[in-house]
Every structure is written in C-alpha cells, then in structure tokens.
Motif scaffolding. Structure first.
Motif, PDB file in Angstrom:
ATOM      1  N   TYR A 236       0.834  -1.211   0.000  1.00  0.00           N
ATOM      2  CA  TYR A 236       0.000   0.000   0.000  1.00  0.00           C
ATOM      3  C   TYR A 236       0.862   1.253   0.000  1.00  0.00           C
ATOM      4  O   TYR A 236       0.638   2.189  -0.782  1.00  0.00           O
ATOM      5  N   THR A 237       1.860   1.281   0.883  1.00  0.00           N
ATOM      6  CA  THR A 237       2.677   2.495   0.950  1.00  0.00           C
ATOM      7  C   THR A 237       3.516   2.686  -0.315  1.00  0.00           C
ATOM      8  O   THR A 237       3.648   3.795  -0.817  1.00  0.00           O
ATOM      9  N   PHE A 238       4.070   1.589  -0.842  1.00  0.00           N
ATOM     10  CA  PHE A 238       4.932   1.721  -2.022  1.00  0.00           C
ATOM     11  C   PHE A 238       4.120   2.071  -3.265  1.00  0.00           C
ATOM     12  O   PHE A 238       4.414   3.043  -3.966  1.00  0.00           O
TER      13      PHE A 238
ATOM     14  N   GLY B 124       1.182   3.174  -3.325  1.00  0.00           N
ATOM     15  CA  GLY B 124       0.475   4.422  -3.078  1.00  0.00           C
ATOM     16  C   GLY B 124       1.341   5.626  -3.409  1.00  0.00           C
ATOM     17  O   GLY B 124       0.913   6.552  -4.109  1.00  0.00           O
ATOM     18  N   LEU B 125       2.574   5.616  -2.956  1.00  0.00           N
ATOM     19  CA  LEU B 125       3.472   6.730  -3.248  1.00  0.00           C
ATOM     20  C   LEU B 125       3.752   6.817  -4.746  1.00  0.00           C
ATOM     21  O   LEU B 125       3.771   7.908  -5.343  1.00  0.00           O
ATOM     22  N   ASP B 126       3.935   5.665  -5.382  1.00  0.00           N
ATOM     23  CA  ASP B 126       4.172   5.624  -6.819  1.00  0.00           C
ATOM     24  C   ASP B 126       2.971   6.185  -7.568  1.00  0.00           C
ATOM     25  O   ASP B 126       3.115   7.017  -8.482  1.00  0.00           O
TER      26      ASP B 126
ATOM     27  N   LEU C  62       0.561   8.163  -6.465  1.00  0.00           N
ATOM     28  CA  LEU C  62       0.374   9.586  -6.183  1.00  0.00           C
ATOM     29  C   LEU C  62       1.315  10.429  -7.048  1.00  0.00           C
ATOM     30  O   LEU C  62       0.917  11.452  -7.635  1.00  0.00           O
TER      31      LEU C  62
END
Lengths: 303, 303, 303, 303, 303
Positions: free
Chosen positions: A247-249, A251-253, A255
């Motif tokens: 989710y974090t990886f 998600g940042l990509d 965004l």
C-alpha cells in the motif's frame, strides 16, 4: 483539487475521496494473494524457503527509496510549478487591467476588448491543457468570426495573444500609448505567453519513461520478494504485512504519477475552472462590472 | 523522448523500448556469473567464506546511496533545465512575432525576414547540439549566400542572431522602431542568446569526471562484494539476487548518465526536432501562413 | 576540467587522471595499517575486543551521511553556479556585441574598443580568481598605459568595467546612443559586474569552517572505530574492508573539497582559459575578424 | 568567518578555533557522566537493564535524521542567502558608480555625494544587523546634521536610501539625468533596498521555534536512551561511545543554530566589516581616490 | 511567531509555548494505552505475539521517512515563501515611497495619497488572508466612501491596487510623471499585485490531500504495529517507547501541518500584524511623519 478542513483522525483513515486506494487495490490484492499462497506452501511444507533472508530486500530498498523519493519530489515540483504559473496568470491579468487603466483611462473601449481576449486566452489554454472543447465558454468573450478564426488554428490560445498584440499595435500606431506604454502592456502579454509555454512543457513532457520502468520494476520485484523474507518470521501475518507495505509503495508511486500530469480533472489535479473564474472576477471588478461568484467546492472538490 | 500512455503492469515489466536494460545487460550477466562461480566454490567447499558478514556491504551502501542519489538529481536537473530552455525558446519566438507585429505592423517585410532568421537559429542550434548537419533544413529559411556565411563561422547559430541584430539596427536607423521598440525586440533576441549559452553549457560541461569514477568504482566493489555476503544466507539464489540488485544499481547509474547529455537522439533525450517544428508552427500562424503539422510519435518515440 | 568519452568499465576502474585516489592514498594506507595492527592484536590474543559491536558505527553513520551528503551538494552547487556565471558571461558578451551593432552600427570604432575592454575584463577576472599574472594576455587588448592603470588598482577587473562605463558615457554625451540605448548597453556591463561579484563570493567565502572540522572529525573517528567492529566478523579481511570504506568516505570528502573552490587548475576545476577563448571567438566573429581556434583538450583535460 | 588554508589532518582534529566543541562540551560531559553511572549500575548489578534493545534508538534515529538534515539545510541556506545579498550589494554599488559616471560624467559632484550616502547605508545596515553603534564610522560619510537626522529615525539605513532618492530627484528635476537615466540609477537603489529587506527578514525571522523544540527534545531523549542500548554490548566503553555520538548530534545542532543567525561576530558569521571595506575600495577606485587596504585576517578570522 | 532567545536546555525540554505537544497529546496517550494493553496481554499470556519481528516496521519506515521528509520540506518552503513575499512587500513599499519622491517631489499631495492606499492594501490583504475584519484599521487610511467601495468588492485588496493605478493614470495624463516615470512607479504596484497573488496561492492551495491521507495512514499503521515488534524485546517499557516514537512522528506531522497554512494566528504563524506595522513605519518616515513604535513581543509571541 480536494479542499476540506482536516477531518478527524478516524475519518482520515477511512475516507476514499481523494485517496489513491482504489487505484492500487488490484495490485495490493494480487500481491497479498501471492503472499498467502506462499505462506500456505511454507506452512504445509510444499516448499522449502527457510534459507532466504531479508538481506536482498534491504539492498533493493536502498535504490527503491532513492527512486521513490526522487520521483515524488519531481512530480510534486511539476504540480506546484503548474500552480505557480496559473497563480502568476492571476496577477498578470490584474496588472494588465490596472496598467491599461493608467495608460488609456478607465473607459477606453480597447481596454475591455483586450481584457476579453485575455480571458478567452485563459479559457482556451485550459481547454487545450485538458483536451476539452471550450467553444461554449469562448463565445462569451469572442465574436463568432473570431471564434472561427481561433478554432482554425493549431494553437488557438497563442492565436488569441497574437490578436492582443494586434490590438496593441493599432493603439500604438494611433499614438497612445507611446512606445514605453506599449512596452508596459506588452510585458504582461509576454508573461501570459510564457505561462502558456510553461504549461505546455509540463503537459507534454513527462518524466523520462525510463524512470517509470525502473520504479515500477523495482517496486514489483521488491513486493514479490517480500513474502519470502517475511514468511519465516511472521507466518500467517505475512499477507497482511505485505499488503500494508505494498500500500505504501504503490500508493506513493501512484500519487507521484497523478501529480506528474496536473491539468486533468482527477481529485488531485489543479482547479483550472475555478482559477478561470478568479480571472473573470478580477476583470469584472477592474471594469466596474458585476463580478460572478467564485466556483463552489462540490463534494470536497474544486474543479 | 518516449511518449506513450502508461502501459499496463505486465507490459511495464517486459517492455524494452526506452528501457536501459539492454545497456547494462553485459554487466549484469558478468556479475551474476561471478556470483554463480562463487556460490559453486562455496557449495563444494573449494573456498571458505563463512567468516564474511554483510557489514562492509552496508557501510559501502551509505556512501553509494549518497552518490547515486546526488548523481540522479544532478542529471535530471540538467535534463529538465535543457527542456526549460527549449520551452522558453517557444515563447521568446512567439513573443518576438507578436511584439514585431505591434511595433512594425503585421505586414512589414522585415518581420518575416527576422522570424526566418530566428527559425534558422533554432535549427542551427539543434544541429550544433546534436553534432548533425542541418544545411538542408537551413536552406528553407536562408538564402544560399547566407547559408555559406553561416557555415563559415565557428558558431553559426550565434552568427544568425548577430544577423538579426543587424536587421534590427537597420530598422532602428531608418526610424522605426524607436529605441524603446528596439529594446523590446532586442530583449527577445538576447533571451535566445541566453538559451543558446545555457544549452552549450549543458552540452559541453559534464558532471565532474571524479563523480563518474567514484560512483562506478563504488558500485562495482559493492556488486562484487555482494555474493560473499549473500552466499551463506541464500545459497543458490545468490546469482539471481545479485543480478537483481545489480540491475537497480547499474540501471540508476546508466539512466543518470543518459540524462546528463540530453541533446542526443536516444530514447530518453529531448525531442529537438519536434520542438523546432513547434517553432515553425508558431511563426507560420503568426505570419498568417499555413502551419505544418506537428511531428508524429513514431514507435512511441518523439525525435 | 576532464573531458573524455566514458571509458569502458575496466578503464574506469584503473584510471588515475581526474581521480582523487592519489590525494587520499596516505589516509587510506594509514587507516588500513591501523586495522592490520588491530587484527593481528586480536588474532594473537594481545587485545580482547570481542565485546565491541557495530552499533556505535551505525549511529555515527547517521550524522556522517547527513554531513557528507550536505557537503557534497553544497560544494557541487558552488561549482555549478560558478560554471553558470561564466556561461552567462558568454551570452552577455555576445549580446553586447549584437546590441552595440544594432545601436551604433557594425563599423563604429567605439564598438571594437568596448568589446576589447570586455575581453580584457574576462582575462583579468580569470587572473584574479586563479591568482595568476595575466599581463601578457592583457597586452593584446589594452594599450600599455591602460595596462599600467589597471595594474595599479586593487581590483583591476572592476576597473576595466568602469572604463567601459566611461566609454559609454562619452558616446551618450555625444548623442548616440540615447538614454534608452545606454540603458541597453549598460545592462550587459552591469551583468558582467554581477558575474564578477558572484565569482568573488564563491572564491573568497568557503563553506563555514566548522563543517570541515565536523566532517573531518566524524569521518576519522568512524574509520578508526571501524576495525573494532569488523575484526570479530571478517578477521584478516578487516584491513581491506576498512581501506575500501575509507576510500569512499575520504573520496567523497576530498571531491567535495575540490569542487568547493572551482577556479584553480586542478583536474576537476572549471576551464577558464577555454571559456575566455570562447569569448574571443564570439567577439572576433561579431567584429568580422578571423576567429582563433577553440582550445584543445590536452591529455583529457581542458584548462 | 574563519579563513585559512586547510590544515593537515592532525591539526584538523585538535583545532578549537571555529569549532563548536566548546559550546557543546557541557552537554557532552553530562550525558557521558550519566552513561558512566548507568554502566556502573549495570556492572555491579544495581540495575537490571538487560531487557532493553537498540530498536527504540533506531526508530528515533529516523525522525532525528530528518530533523537534523532539514535544520542543517535550512540554516545553511539562510547563511548563504545572507552572503549572496551582501555579494549583490558589492556589484550594485559598483554599478551605481559606473552608471552615474556614464550618465553624469566622472566629475559631477552629486556622484560623490550619492556614493557616500550609499557607503553610509552599508555601514548603517551592518550596525543595525549586528546591534552595534556605528556612528563613528558614519561620520566619515555623513555631515553631523545628517548623522543626527539618521539617528533620529527608527530605521536609519532606510532613511539614507530615502536621501539618495531625494538627491536623484533634485538632479532629475534639474534636467539631467532624464527619466530613463533616473530609472537606471534608481534601479540600483531599489536593489539596495531589497538587500536590506532580505537581511532584515533573515535577522528577525528565526526558524519556527517548534523545530528547535522538536530537534532539541528528540536529540536529548536519543542521547539519554543510548546508554541503555549500548551498555549490554560495549560495557565500559559506553561513556566514550555516547560522548562521541553526542558530539556529532549536538555538534550538528549547534552548528545549525550558529548559521541560522549569520550577522553576529562569531567564528562562523559573515565578515560584514570586511565586506564594507570592499565597498569602500570599490567606491574609492571608481572616484579616483586612493583605496584603503582590504581588512586582514587576524587569528584566522575575518570580521 | 515565537520570538525568544534560546532558553537553556532544561527550559527547552519543558516549555509548552510554541510547542505542538498539546496538539498531539491525545494521539500519544491513545497509542500508549494500546501498547500498555498489548504488553499486559503478552505478559499474562492472553495473546501469543512472539512470532512477530521488527521487519515490517522497518519496511514501513522507509516510505514513512520519505513522506515525512517531503511533507516537512514542502510545508516549510510554503512558510518561508510566504515570509519572503511579505519581506518583499517591505521593500516595494519603501521603494515606491522613494521613487515617488524622486519623480514627483517630497511634498506632492498624490504621494501621500498613493502611499495611504498601499498601506490600506497591506492591511486588507492581511485581513483577507486571516479571514478577519480589518475595517477599523482601514478607516485610518481610507475615506468612508472608499471603504464602502472596497467592502463591496469580492477582492477588496486588489481593488485598492486598482485605485492606485487610477491615481497614477490621473498623474500621467496631467503630464508628470512621463511614461517612463509611470513605468517606474507601476513596477512596484505590479510587484504588490504579485505578492498578493502568491499569498492567495499559498492560502488557498493546500498540499495535495492524498499526501495528508498517505502520511496519516502510514504513521498510524506504523505506531499501532510498533508495540507488536517492541513488546518481546523491551517488555513493560513498551508503552513509554511507543509514546516517545509517536511523539516524534506525530510531532513532525503536526508541525508540517501548521506551517502549511502560515497566515493564521497560531504560535508558528507569520507575524502579519507586526509586518504591517513595519510598513507603517517605513511610510511615516518617508513622509516625514512621526513613526509609530514597532509591535512588541507579548508572551514570547509576535502577532
């Protein structure tokens, strides 16, 4: 653009509006499914993966953090530069209104004419950047003939600025403003041309494609290697942990990818409609007309 | 420059167009081969490397991440500055077209003349930056005699701007524009000169060579030390892990090297041909001529 | 400045030209020797250091990476700003040549005079920044009397710009250019003055000395603590590992120190001689003279 | 500002001049004492701290490194911007000297008058930024009456620029310079006003106080938790290790705090006295006077 | 804005003024409570969490550090840019006062009139940015009629600049200043318009909402996963450790959120009241009036 007061902590956790969760949900589920399968294989002894350590993950993390950090910064800078350009447009239009009043007088007919062309330019540029047809809006500011001329050009927005140049030329050759006054007014038109060129640059020049490839591949390898490293340590919690990290990886990509192209109509894109309305208000108040109301936030979003 | 919609996740994993995989494949294979040999030596007991730990790798990683991050940022900034300069050229040319119409009138013959010289300058600069012969293109905008003169100069592009200066001088001494008008027009020519100097700076001043050496050496030592640290933990998976880590390190290094020199014809270089065509369109529409079509993306690449 | 095609991977590993290896070799050897002694002491049981862990090293690494990264970025920015200033000088001189032709006409004697003074300024500034005597070169552009006057000043380069100001004043009071034309020409001279002040700032204001102390001390403590942490894990490989880590740390530190002062004649310094020659070519071609050839790369280095 | 050739490696380790060691010594000793006490308690079994791990330290390190890195960059940028402003002052004054010579002629009495006021402004600004009384210096450049007037103002430096504006107004209304010439001269005075406002911004707007609190607290908690994590691993070496780590953390924090306010008289502050002397030299040589010598480095420091 | 000398180390640890501790206290307590419960569950064997490791925490930390670092830098840059804009306003107003004296003479009635309008603009902008009613203050600078007109506009601050433009136009058409003088004065008014547009951009365009979501969620998951990783290693110290880590994470997040909107009246917001007073002092001293005293720091805070 999402505009809302910061919701409370719980609402922040579950809100979907403006979030990129839905975009990356399939990827998250897929990698979690893979992790679940691998955990099962490990648990029932179908596969011996006890020899794997966390080391390769850590080493990949080094480059991945460089890439994600870089891409995030570069994308945000594009988004913020685009916003700055449209913010500069606000004051170039206001200053054109003010300087033309100083030089020509409040009531000079050419003033209203030039400011209408400049507003039409803002709308036309918005249309070109978003790939939308704005003819309906342009009819407010242009005669039918002018509209046809603009629509016949490859770059209609630029054509409108050239028309402003023509109007200024007529005034100059009639004797007012003098060449210094022309310089003052032309300065703002040149700035509008610079804003357009900057927006075209951002819209048409993506980050080098090789970054997208490198980030994407490294993140994928990372997330699919992750269960191998985790399964021995956290057992059945592996799929959840993998999903959270993914989710974090992703998600940042995701965004960063959204902000890279800031001129669309997505939740995190710039509110060009609203900015054009601000221009209309500025011009209306400068001309002594009744100003239209600002656009309203609908469902937490400004268009 | 690669221009394409973001392909789906699977296509992103296997596409080669615009990727730097092929450039670094030999290095990846070599280091993987070395790792395979070492793993075999370890497995069959030819070599005792059990005493080695991951610590030196981690320590080298500290400096390596500083270097890779720095180099990537510096190279991207060069690429993006080069793109900004050519984007500024777009609006300087458009503004010169507009300001000359205001000052001299739409149909003044010197206007077409000056804009032709400016277009020739853009093409000549493109040729100088790419080390290509653009004489064929220049004949469209220059007389044979002018072309010969330009070709006899050490810096032909600059020579064309000096010619613009000469034309402006003739007009000024004939009385129109006045000195303020000359200042306005000259402002844009000066800006074109500034763009050229900035491009020459980027093209002829690489990052300090000592960085290339330091990055290259640290990355090599890192990748060739890696199998020693991994082999005890992951056994026969060592060559694959090493290849993957090498892919990200060499990949980031190679990408930074590509972006450092943004004026070539590689997949990630700037589309100077296409930008020159945009200038031609701007000038054609400003002069009321029929504008040529924009260059098309061929095989996902804009030249 | 080192200018060369990227050599192949093997050559990159062994080349010394432009490398900072020789500068840091004594430090590397010393720390490796210390590590060797410690390893021997540990191996033969003269010293019990088994109780030490890698933890303090890791904690120091945190601040050290902040410091090295900061110092490297700050030094590179100084180097790149210096290069930008000299790149701006390129186009200010070209623009002065072009604007003076527009305003005064190609053949006006004052034009050659002013451009000679400007070239002399570039050479004098180069001399002042490098602490070299450039009188021989200046005699090409100045009369003997002028040279003596300049040599009598505390800031000769600035004195030459003041002389340009005097020449422009004479022309202005003679009636051509008018005040707007004077403004145009003076603009470029002011820019040259700004370039000089920026170069003097970079040359005379080092990074705060406390950084040098803090980086130096932290790196030293780090490298001399390292063998204590490594010896238990890697045994006799300790001296090699320590030397490699010291190479990257001292190397990055040394490189940053070189770039901090970009005006010398070291391998990574800016090629001021070559840039001055580019100015000479620009002026010669603008005046219709025969331009001298650009300076050649000698032994991969441009001076 | 410390100005010295880079001393040899040994001298770098022990020099105190320009170092921040003395500032942070009490903190270092205190935390080392605490660590020593804790180690003793652990050694003699007064306290059981075997259950503590390094993990909380590592997690705190994440935020601490973000904070220290940010604060260091922000403070250095303030320091460097302040230096750039004073470097710009150098060339604005030189350019004012040159432009006034072009426009008014070398020997015009108003020129000396205006340049004296500008020098007085530099000294007055220096005094205001450092909170020092510079009346003695101002008497060199101002009449007694003028000095009294300036001292009666809340912002004396700005008052001196207003006086320059008055002088320029008198000249303009007398007919020379014309309005374009006034624009040229006024441009430099405006720039001086901008420099003053930027310096006032840096001097009077510290970094948000919440940063100071957050950095300070995190660093303290970090350093006082550290012995708990180290004592089990390194035993009696704990106090030394803690002192060394505290040195780097408090050192970086203290350095950032020094650079945040760059206008004082500390070792790492900007040499405003010396820069004012450079202005005096520039003006003296422009007026044909005998220039005073530059300020000398005393005890490795330039004031 | 908090303005105080750096307190001693102990005071720094306990001060609440300007700290964000109170804002994040509920979150800290909640997560500490959760950690306490989990520790109890673990201690009394209600829950078996021995299989969890620190690995997922470390992996989340990678993205979290990228996000926190990015958000902190972006927010601080907004805060600092806002401060720079108001600092520029200082010198634009001073320069307008000076240039109008040069062009029109000290005592010209229009000068006082224009400067009053400009002061009213500063106050009106302050009111618009803070969402406060500043009518009381505006009555000092505007007639009742003018005030009513301004209050009837959607953008009153901009309306005041348009009035300045009108005043300048009247003067210009009366013959003094000439068009160059008008250009000089108008330049500063345009700059004020640019400052207003930049402030409106910062006030009305938050960071993309998706960042807030991503940071918030990652930090929450991180802090609530933390006890699982810590409890096995530090036992009953878990709640304290979690609270400390949560303090740094939520603290940095909260601080970034405060700086993102720098125009309020919070402890870390910009002192717009005080800056407006500085404008009043500048104008009063330029007009020869008695200047009001600067605003005082009250309870360590400048409003």
């Amino acid at each position: 653009m999402i505009v809302r007061d910061r919701p409370n902590a719980f609402a922040l956790l579950i809100t979907l509006r403006g979030s990129i969760v839905l975009d990356i949900l399939p990827h998250m589920l897929l990698v979690a499914l893979f992790a679940a399968g691998l955990t099962a294989a490990h648990h029932y002894g179908w596969l011996d993966i006890s020899s794997l350590t966390v080391l390769p993950i850590t080493l990949l993390g080094l480059v991945l953090s460089i890439l994600l950090s870089f891409r995030n910064n570069a994308s945000y800078e594009r988004w913020w530069e685009a916003r700055k350009q449209w913010g500069q447009m606000v004051y170039e239009i206001r200053s054109l209104a003010r300087a033309s009043a100083s030089l020509l007088g409040d009531g000079h007919p050419a003033r209203r004419r030039i400011l209408s062309l400049v507003l039409a330019h803002a709308h036309a540029l918005r249309g070109q950047l978003r790939g939308e047809d704005v003819s309906d809006t342009l009819t407010t500011w242009l005669s039918k003939q002018e509209l046809q001329h603009v629509q016949g050009l490859r770059n209609g927005a630029e054509g409108l600025l050239q028309q402003v140049g023509g109007e200024l030329g007529v005034l100059y050759r009639e004797g007012a403003p003098d060449s210094v006054g022309l310089q003052m007014l032309n300065h703002h038109v040149t700035a509008l041309s610079g804003i357009q060129a900057a927006c075209e640059r951002i819209a048409h020049t993506p980050l080098p494609f090789a970054y997208t490839l490198l980030v994407h591949r490294t993140a994928y390898i990372y997330c699919y290697l992750l269960p191998f490293a985790l399964v021995g340590a956290v057992g059945w919690a592996t799929p959840v942990c993998v999903a959270v990290v993914a989710y974090t990886f992703f998600g940042l990509d995701c965004l960063a990818e959204h902000l890279e192209t800031p001129f669309g109509r997505d939740a995190n894109d710039l509110p060009l409609d609203s900015l054009c309305r601000i221009h209309e208000i500025s011009v209306a108040e400068a001309l002594g007309d009744i100003a239209p109301p600002p656009l309203q936030v609908v469902n937490h979003q400004l268009m």
